[in-house]
Each structure stands twice: as C-alpha cells, then as structure tokens.
Write a protein that holds these residues in place. Sequence first.
Motif, short mmCIF file in Angstrom:
data_model
loop_
_atom_site.label_atom_id
_atom_site.label_comp_id
_atom_site.label_asym_id
_atom_site.label_seq_id
_atom_site.Cartn_x
_atom_site.Cartn_y
_atom_site.Cartn_z
N VAL A 168 1.05 -1.08 0.08
CA VAL A 168 -0.01 0.33 -0.03
C VAL A 168 0.96 1.18 -0.12
O VAL A 168 1.94 1.62 0.80
N GLY A 169 0.66 1.97 -0.92
CA GLY A 169 1.66 3.49 -1.05
C GLY A 169 0.89 4.29 -1.92
O GLY A 169 0.03 4.08 -2.51
N ASP A 170 1.48 5.69 -1.70
CA ASP A 170 0.75 6.73 -2.59
C ASP A 170 1.36 6.99 -3.84
O ASP A 170 0.83 7.68 -4.76
N ASP A 171 2.62 6.43 -4.12
CA ASP A 171 3.44 6.78 -5.42
C ASP A 171 3.16 5.54 -6.53
O ASP A 171 3.57 4.43 -6.22
N LEU A 172 2.75 5.94 -7.33
CA LEU A 172 2.25 5.08 -8.62
C LEU A 172 3.45 4.10 -9.17
O LEU A 172 3.42 2.90 -9.47
N ARG A 173 4.44 4.96 -9.28
CA ARG A 173 5.65 4.27 -9.91
C ARG A 173 6.63 3.43 -8.93
O ARG A 173 6.69 2.39 -9.04
N LEU A 174 6.72 4.06 -7.67
CA LEU A 174 7.63 3.42 -6.58
C LEU A 174 6.95 2.42 -6.03
O LEU A 174 7.46 1.32 -5.56
N ASP A 175 5.85 2.74 -5.64
CA ASP A 175 4.99 1.73 -5.00
C ASP A 175 4.06 0.79 -5.58
O ASP A 175 4.16 -0.43 -5.22
N VAL A 176 3.05 1.11 -6.62
CA VAL A 176 2.38 0.62 -7.17
C VAL A 176 3.01 -0.41 -8.20
O VAL A 176 3.05 -1.67 -8.42
N LEU A 223 -4.31 6.89 -14.68
CA LEU A 223 -4.73 6.75 -16.01
C LEU A 223 -3.86 7.33 -17.03
O LEU A 223 -3.56 6.64 -18.06
N GLU A 224 -3.33 8.46 -16.61
CA GLU A 224 -2.15 8.93 -17.42
C GLU A 224 -0.88 8.19 -17.41
O GLU A 224 -0.34 8.18 -18.59
N ALA A 225 -0.61 7.53 -16.20
CA ALA A 225 0.61 6.86 -16.34
C ALA A 225 0.47 5.29 -16.81
O ALA A 225 1.29 4.57 -16.89
N ASN A 226 -0.71 5.07 -17.09
CA ASN A 226 -0.92 3.69 -17.74
C ASN A 226 -0.56 2.56 -16.61
O ASN A 226 -0.23 1.38 -16.86
N ILE A 227 -0.66 2.67 -15.41
CA ILE A 227 -0.62 1.93 -14.35
C ILE A 227 -1.98 1.48 -13.66
O ILE A 227 -2.61 2.51 -13.42
N ARG A 228 -2.10 0.11 -13.57
CA ARG A 228 -3.33 -0.09 -13.00
C ARG A 228 -3.04 -1.03 -11.67
O ARG A 228 -2.70 -2.05 -11.61
N PRO A 229 -3.57 0.02 -10.54
CA PRO A 229 -3.57 -0.65 -9.11
C PRO A 229 -4.43 -1.76 -8.95
O PRO A 229 -5.44 -1.79 -9.79
N ASP A 230 -4.22 -2.78 -8.19
CA ASP A 230 -5.07 -3.60 -7.88
C ASP A 230 -6.43 -3.31 -7.06
O ASP A 230 -7.33 -3.79 -7.19
N ALA A 231 -6.32 -2.16 -6.30
CA ALA A 231 -7.24 -1.44 -5.77
C ALA A 231 -6.97 -0.08 -5.51
O ALA A 231 -5.79 0.30 -5.58
N ILE A 232 -7.78 0.95 -5.53
CA ILE A 232 -7.52 2.27 -5.27
C ILE A 232 -8.38 2.62 -4.10
O ILE A 232 -9.74 2.25 -4.19
N CYS A 233 -7.76 3.06 -2.91
CA CYS A 233 -8.45 3.50 -1.88
C CYS A 233 -8.26 5.11 -1.41
O CYS A 233 -6.92 5.41 -1.74
N THR A 234 -8.96 5.68 -0.91
CA THR A 234 -8.80 7.07 -0.41
C THR A 234 -8.45 7.32 1.13
O THR A 234 -8.13 8.33 1.38
N ASP A 235 -8.75 6.07 1.76
CA ASP A 235 -8.25 6.17 3.18
C ASP A 235 -8.42 4.79 3.64
O ASP A 235 -8.61 3.55 3.03
N PHE A 236 -8.15 4.63 4.91
CA PHE A 236 -7.92 3.22 5.59
C PHE A 236 -9.29 2.45 5.80
O PHE A 236 -9.36 1.24 5.66
N HIS A 237 -10.35 3.19 5.89
CA HIS A 237 -11.76 2.61 5.65
C HIS A 237 -11.96 1.88 4.49
O HIS A 237 -12.38 0.76 4.50
N GLU A 238 -11.67 2.41 3.48
CA GLU A 238 -11.91 1.81 2.16
C GLU A 238 -10.71 0.72 2.03
O GLU A 238 -11.12 -0.40 1.47
N LEU A 239 -9.38 0.84 2.44
CA LEU A 239 -8.48 -0.32 2.58
C LEU A 239 -9.01 -1.34 3.28
O LEU A 239 -8.92 -2.70 3.01
#
Length: 236
Positions: A180-188, A210-226
């Motif tokens: 779980v991380g906030d950086d698309l390239r480094l983390d996801v 969408l611009e980076a063409n990276i597809r996370p397995d999930a996108i969460c805005t906070d720990f509740h969604e996680l």
Amino acid sequence: MKEIARPQAILFDLDDTLWPIAPVIAEAELTLHAWLAAHAPKVAHAFTIEELRARRLALLAEQPHYHLDLHQLRRAALEAAFAHVEEDARHLDGAMRHFTAARNAVQLYDDVMPGLMRLAEQVTLGVVTNGMADLEVIGIAHHFKVSLAASRFGKAKPDPAIFLAACDALDVAPQHAVYVGDDLRLDVEGAQKAGLRAVWMNRTGSTAHLEANIRPDAICTDFHELIAWLEQQLAD
C-alpha cells in the motif's frame, strides 16, 4: 479464471501514506535554518532554505547513489555548505540531530491508528520505505513485524528486491502480500513487478494512474476503504 491468492500480509509505504510529509519537511527545514542562524551563522547568512535545497538537489543529480540514503544526502550537502563558508564543522552533528528530530515529528492521518489495529487482527503488517522516518521515535514500530528501509537494505523502491526481501522476512510468498503506497511508480508498479498486489492510497482523488497507464489492484482514499477491500479479499 485465475484464482486470486488470499492476502496474508500488508506492507506499507510511510510518507504520504501514513502521514503527510510536505508540512513536516517544510517545518523541519525552517527550524533547521533558525538553528543554523544561532549555531552556524555563516551558513544561515550565506544560504536561504531554498538555496540549501537547490544545492542538495544538485548534489543528488551528480551522485544519484544518495537516493538510497536521504539522511546522508542532507548531511553531505550541509557539510559542503559549511566548508564553502568556512563554518565550524563541529556544529554539523548538532544540525543533523536537530533536523532528524523535526523530521520525525509527523502527524498521522486520523484513520491510520485505528486502521492499523483493525488490519493487524486479520493479517501481518510490515513497512518498506525509501524514507528516513524512525518508527520507534514516532511510536508505531510495534505495529509492524518487519520494517525495511532502502538506506539499510541497499536497494530502493521500485527495485523488486526490496519488496521480495520484505516478503522473505515475513515468510510470505509475494502473491500473498499486498503493498500500500501513494506513489504510482515507486509503490504500485514496483510492488506489482515483484509479484505483490498493490493498492494505491490516493487520498487526493487524483486520476494520475490513467495518464501513467498503471493499474493498481485497488484504489483507496483512506484506511476505511482499505479495510473494506481487504475484508472482501478475505471473504472471497
């Protein structure tokens, strides 16, 4: 259809995932400059906060190995500034101690502590970070079975090796781990290339994936969604 492995461990990024880092660094650099004005005035008078930052970034561009240890980068840049104005180098250690203390004065997002306790009831927790936060000083080290920092490991995200080493330390196969991380390239992208699933902690509502063409397995805005996502994975 390919069966999705049930999560056994969640590994976390720190900066901008568990706490906002920009205000922490800004305050730390402000208080460091005030400390320099009192103890190493030649440096403070010669360089503004912005100029010290620019010198540090220039050093990083010249010597990219410092990406592995941002503490040593800051120290090396400050040491060069001391030497440039012939300031007493005996104050360098004090300056770094002051900055480090301020760097660890983070404020967790409100959802983090209850979220970590809820998650720990269901899976093992760990940390993989490129940063320099001290979890013992911050007071949350006990929540994590493993904490792996690039400065100690010798490789940084997005290198798959650091993710795989954390999985090994937890005795969990990569396909059973989630990062779980906030950086698309480094983390996801980094975690996915190592065989982990990756959740993008997108607290800002950005559509950058969408611009980076990276597809996370999930996108969460906070720990509740996680937590909701994890519990769904465990229930399937």
